[in-house]
Design a protein around this motif. Structure first.
Motif, short mmCIF file in Angstrom:
data_model
loop_
_atom_site.label_atom_id
_atom_site.label_comp_id
_atom_site.label_asym_id
_atom_site.label_seq_id
_atom_site.Cartn_x
_atom_site.Cartn_y
_atom_site.Cartn_z
N HIS A 84 0.80 -1.22 0.00
CA HIS A 84 0.00 0.00 0.00
C HIS A 84 0.84 1.28 0.00
O HIS A 84 0.53 2.24 -0.70
CB HIS A 84 -0.94 -0.02 1.21
N LEU A 87 2.09 2.11 -3.33
CA LEU A 87 1.02 2.62 -4.20
C LEU A 87 0.82 4.12 -3.95
O LEU A 87 0.62 4.91 -4.88
CB LEU A 87 -0.29 1.88 -3.94
N LEU A 88 0.90 4.49 -2.67
CA LEU A 88 0.76 5.91 -2.34
C LEU A 88 1.90 6.71 -2.99
O LEU A 88 1.67 7.81 -3.53
CB LEU A 88 0.78 6.11 -0.81
N GLU A 89 3.10 6.16 -2.94
CA GLU A 89 4.23 6.83 -3.58
C GLU A 89 3.98 7.03 -5.07
O GLU A 89 4.25 8.09 -5.62
CB GLU A 89 5.51 6.02 -3.39
N GLN A 91 1.19 7.19 -6.55
CA GLN A 91 0.14 8.19 -6.75
C GLN A 91 0.73 9.59 -6.64
O GLN A 91 0.38 10.50 -7.41
CB GLN A 91 -0.96 8.00 -5.71
N GLN A 92 1.67 9.77 -5.67
CA GLN A 92 2.34 11.05 -5.50
C GLN A 92 3.07 11.43 -6.77
O GLN A 92 3.14 12.61 -7.13
CB GLN A 92 3.37 10.98 -4.35
N PRO A 119 -4.65 5.69 -2.25
CA PRO A 119 -3.90 6.00 -3.48
C PRO A 119 -4.76 5.94 -4.74
O PRO A 119 -4.28 6.21 -5.83
CB PRO A 119 -2.84 4.89 -3.50
#
Lengths: 176, 658, 155
Positions: A84, A87-89, A91-92, A119
């Motif tokens: 997870h 995934l956030l990275e 998205q960033q 994300p």
């Protein structure tokens, strides 16, 4: 003549097994891995309500013109929790990820996203595996990469990590 | 301390195995009888040490020594004692030790029970078995040591998979392994014959009882596996053509061809080269099975979870053993080749055709098992090969085999005539076609052609076997005396063939006429299949030694008369995991009634239940047991047990000859 | 070898649920033919997350969903072939236990026939080349010895 053929045949068989073992050792062959049928084909439709908004339908068609990731996950899947953060990275960095919440409780899914961060641009809610089956999904997490024409160019079964990204997905992004 | 003793014992066994393997072979070559004789105490010593090792491992399980990694992975404190002991062979390392132990036991048996055999032959056989032991001991010690300690020591083990907490685990693997390993004796005989450069009927006579007994064990082992799967897994199936199941079936098929080929070699001196080849192939298939199951190349519920490193070792071992054997064959085949003329219209001809069919069946099963693996590894696609494929090829192949059983058993050795054979077979043929068609048509509600074919074949086999017995007494004054004088081997053959008939009927009828229903029942409700009614009496909670269960109670009625009580449990084991279902089975000679509790459907006591009516299913295993019994009778024929004076003369002659 | 240690745990971390017991699901079948078709399909389709089980025997959640799909499609009037095609389009040939007949499986389906032909050729050539063989000549003494060794009353 006949007796030599048995000996030769046997060594061919051993040779084949040696090749099999070698490929297993290198990770090129895994009996448990099922390759995807969709590489090079049009991405299947999603067509289910969004996790957060039942009246909004998540569709692959809406994503035409954009490059996007399709990520299948569930709160019951430990590896999904582990990937997870990455995934956030992603998205960033500006990558669009559409999620599919597979075989899950909506409340628990939302709780996980509240806790860890969200994300996903949109999340399809698929409690009956209808969408999962349409995409040939057999485990979680799985991630697909779809190009602007709506064609699936890559798929990864297992958690998404920087190493996997480098090896499998990076090159497609460079050319897209 | 004890596990270390076990480990050390294995190392000692390895040293002895090396001695057992190498020195006698050199001695046999150079005719040093003292060197040859080293084989026998070496084999017995090896057996002693491996036995000690096995006892040490079992001890570790019995006292819950979780400092031994293998014990921690396979067992836990809550297991009943008998499952703790059988857990010893529940995993890869322990089952490998079991294999090795049995190999030593068979070697010891050869040492003890072949004292009248010529010294050179005897020494070579034991030596070859010693070499095989070396391979297995090296494999165990280098890659799969069951005595490896772990640290920190867990307080509780991981426990045995609930599916394996069953009497099936106690008897199925040992029986199966006795069969697999037993064929190493036939293999060793074949190698010994090739090394000696001569093969005569006496060799076949020595080899037969060992081969027959190994075949008996394998037959029982496979039947036990099938029976165990049937009642344990809860879905009424008894064979899935799973790769691991096939790995046990392949040596059985080729082993069956072997025992028939040996008969011809003993009686007529024919098929010498092919018998040797079959002996090599049967054991090779045992080894191949070991490779497939333990290397991780196959996907199966039965496979041990393993890494390719172990696979490489086994592959090299397989390559060396079989490669050397086949090379030896290639070199020696001209010398051992039969010089006896073969006439196709004879018993040998019938046996030859039978063996060809068996070998083709085995080759096809092997093809189907390996094909997906090879295709996938070469990147040419991923397919599955399952029951639809195997059944499609197995059934057409079994029919001619079943037909031949009758013909070959009645045909004369050496040369028969169409008239004589035709006359002999005419009556059984007519009766079996008539009766075989009449019985299903009159007795069955729905006639399927498969049932008719199976009946005809089964009656054909039975009648021709009976005809054989009748031939023995016809024309004799004292019928009883004639029967008593008939060698046990003959009865063995007749029995074993009759077992096939029973087996064929069982498989066909149960496949065609089983009924399976998944239904919803509340307490008090009933459901009918044909003349049988199943009444559901609700569910109660019960507790077992290491699990808690919901028990569904049923009674079965036949035409309104209560005939059985069936209980099915859904168990949740304390050690965790998915719920396991224990089916309730009323076993009968003509049919099984089978009830499996499903899931609660609502809060008012409605449950999903699976109900089966399975006609003739017990005949499958009954047939196998009869076959095994036949094999046992054949193996214990008097002529194998006689100490023959002339054998000692032969021994002296061979030891003296250059 | 190192890569394998990296990849296998990743694959294993895909949650594979593979217990051995089939869940007992009750269905109302519109007809006996549909029931038969259903039973045949769930027996011939493979459970993708299990270690070699068909849909009928698997308790895995994906297997449950696939069974539900089969049931639904049958009731909507799809034929058996339609349903198999549906699964194959999504999961590939792997999902069928009956391997397809195509160029890559040619050897598989025709292998047994090839074995048969080869065996027949071997036997025929063996019988033809027997010209060198002769009947064994056994003298009286050897026969007596043979009889006492074998103690056989046949013939």
């Amino acid at each position: 003549m006949g007796r030599y053929s048995i000996l030769i045949g046997f060594f061919i068989l051993i040779g084949v097994f040696a090749v099999v073992l070698d490929r297993m050792g290198k990770g090129e062959y895994n009996p448990r891995n099922i390759p995807t049928e969709f590489i090079g084909k049009t991405a299947p439709e999603i067509n289910v309500p969004d996790l957060y908004n039942e009246s909004e339908i998540v569709r692959s068609k809406d994503m035409l013109g954009k490059v996007w990731l399709f990520n299948v996950w569930g709160t019951w899947c430990p590896e999904c929790w582990r990937e997870h953060k990455y995934l956030l990275e992603l998205q960033q960095e500006g990558i669009t990820i559409i999620g599919l919440n597979w075989r899950d409780e909506a409340a628990e899914a939302k709780a996980m996203l509240t806790r860890l961060g969200n994300p996903f641009a949109k999340i399809g809610f698929d409690p009956n595996s209808n969408v999962a089956m349409d995409w040939g999904v057999y485990g979680a997490p799985e991630t697909f990469l779809i190009n602007a024409e709506g064609i699936v160019v890559e798929k990864h079964a297992g958690g998404l990590t920087p190493a996997v990204w480098q090896q499998k997905f990076q090159k497609h992004f460079n050319s897209l | 301390m004890i596990p270390e003793i076990g480990h050390f014992a294995l190392i000692l066994a390895l040293c002895l195995a090396v001695i057992q393997g190498v020195i006698p072979l050199v001695g046999a070559q150079k005719r040093y009888s003292s060197w040859i004789e080293v084989a026998f105490p070496a084999a017995l010593g090896q057996t002693l040490f491996i036995t000690i090792s096995f006892i040490c491992l079992t001890y570790a399980f019995m006292v819950d020594d979780f400092s031994v990694g293998y014990t921690a992975r396979q067992s836990n404190t809550e297991l009943p004692m008998m499952y703790k002991i059988s857990a010893v062979w529940g995993g890869h390392e322990g089952s490998l030790l079991l294999w090795t132990w049995f190999l030593a036991l068979w070697s010891a048996a050869v040492v003890l029970f072949s004292k009248t055999m010529p010294l050179v032959m005897r020494g070579r056989v034991v030596a070859v078995m010693g070499l095989v032991s070396v391979g297995f001991l090296l494999f165990t010690l280098l890659t799969s040591n069951p005595f490896d300690r772990i640290f920190p020591v867990p307080l509780e083990g991981r426990s045995l998979n609930p599916l394996l907490q069953d009497i099936g685990l106690i008897i199925h693997p040992p029986m199966l392994y006795m069969g697999y390993v037993g064929f190493s004796v036939a293999f060793a005989f074949a190698i010994a014959a090739m090394l000696g450069g001569r093969l005569d009927s006496a060799w076949a006579r020595w080899s037969r009882p060992w081969t027959n007994i190994a075949w008996v064990f394998l037959t029982i082992g496979i039947a036990l596996g099938s029976w165990w799967a049937y009642y344990e897994l809860g879905w009424g199936g008894w064979w899935f053509w799973d790769p691991v199941e096939n790995a046990s079936f392949l040596p059985w098929l080729v082993g069956t061809a072997l025992i028939h080929s040996l008969a011809a070699t003993e009686k007529r001196g024919t098929f010498k080269a092919w018998t040797v080849l079959l002996a090599v192939f049967t054991f090779s298939l045992s080894l191949l099975g070991t490779f497939l199951v333990r290397s991780g190349v196959l996907t199966s519920v039965h496979a041990f979870a393993n890494d390719p490193e172990r696979g490489i070792f086994i592959l090299i071992f397989l390559g060396v053993v079989v490669g050397c054997s086949l090379a030896l064959y290639t070199w020696r085949a001209p010398q051992i080749r039969s010089a006896v003329k073969l006439n196709m219209l004879s018993r040998e001809g019938g046996l030859l055709m039978n063996n060809i069919l068996l070998v083709i069946t085995a080759a096809s099963v092997l093809l189907g098992t390996l094909y997906p693996l090879v295709l996938d590894a070469l990147g040419a696609g991923k397919i599955s090969v399952g029951p639809p494929y195997f059944n499609a090829l197995f059934v057409p192949l079994t029919i001619p085999i079943a037909m031949l059983v009758g013909v070959a058993a009645l045909a004369r050795w050496k040369q028969d005539s169409v008239e004589r054979l035709g006359k002999k077979l005419m009556v059984p043929f007519v009766i079996s076609v008539l009766l075989g068609t009449l019985l299903p048509v009159t007795l069955l509600d729905e006639v399927k052609w498969g049932a008719v074919v199976a009946s005809i074949l089964a009656i054909w086999i039975t009648l021709t076997s009976l005809q054989g017995v009748i031939d023995r007494v016809s024309g004799k004054q004292d019928k009883w005396q004639a029967l008593r004088n008939t060698p046990r081997g003959f009865y063995g053959m007749s029995f074993a063939h009759f077992g096939i008939a029973v087996f064929v009927m069982g498989i066909t009828l149960t496949t065609l006429y089983s009924t399976e229903k998944d239904i919803r029942l509340v307490k008090g409700e009933s459901y009918s299949i044909g003349d049988y009614t199943f009444v559901f009496h609700g569910v109660q909670s019960v507790e077992g030694p290491n699990y808690k269960a919901s028990e569904g109670r049923f009674t079965a009625q036949y035409k309104d008369e209560v005939i059985a009580e069936l209980n099915s449990q859904k168990r949740l084991y304390n050690a965790g995991g998915m719920p396991m279902t224990e089916a309730g089975i009323d076993a009968g000679f003509w049919r099984d009634l089978y009830v499996s509790l499903g899931e609660p459907l609502n809060n008012q006591g409605a449950w999903s239940v699976r109900i089966y009516h399975k006609p003739f299913i017990r005949w499958i295993w009954l047939g196998a047991v009869i076959m095994a019994l036949g094999g046992l009778l054949a193996a214990t024929d008097r002529r194998y047990r006689q100490a023959v004076k002339s054998a000692q003369q032969e021994q002296a002659a061979m030891a003296g000859a250059a | 070898m190192n890569i394998l240690k990296f990849v296998l745990p990743l694959i294993a971390s895909l949650v594979f649920m593979s217990p051995a017991m089939a869940k007992v699901e009750t269905h109302d079948f519109a007809s006996e033919q549909i029931e038969k078709d259903y039973n045949q399909l769930v027996a011939e389709l493979r459970c993708l997350v299990c270690q070699n089980q068909n849909l009928a025997d698997s308790n895995a959640e994906l297997a449950q969903d696939m069974r539900a799909k089969v049931y639904k499609m049958l009731n909507e009037g799809s034929s058996k072939d339609d349903i198999v095609d549906y699964m194959v389009v999504r999961y590939g040939d792997f999902v069928m236990y009956r391997p397809p007949v195509k160029s890559s499986t040619f050897l598989l389906w025709f292998g047994p026939l090839i074995f048969f032909i080869v065996a027949a050729m071997v036997v025929v050539s063996y019988i033809r080349n027997q010209r060198g063989n002769r009947e064994p000549v056994v003298d009286q003494q050897q026969q007596k010895k043979a009889h006492s060794l074998l103690d056989d009353e046949e013939r």
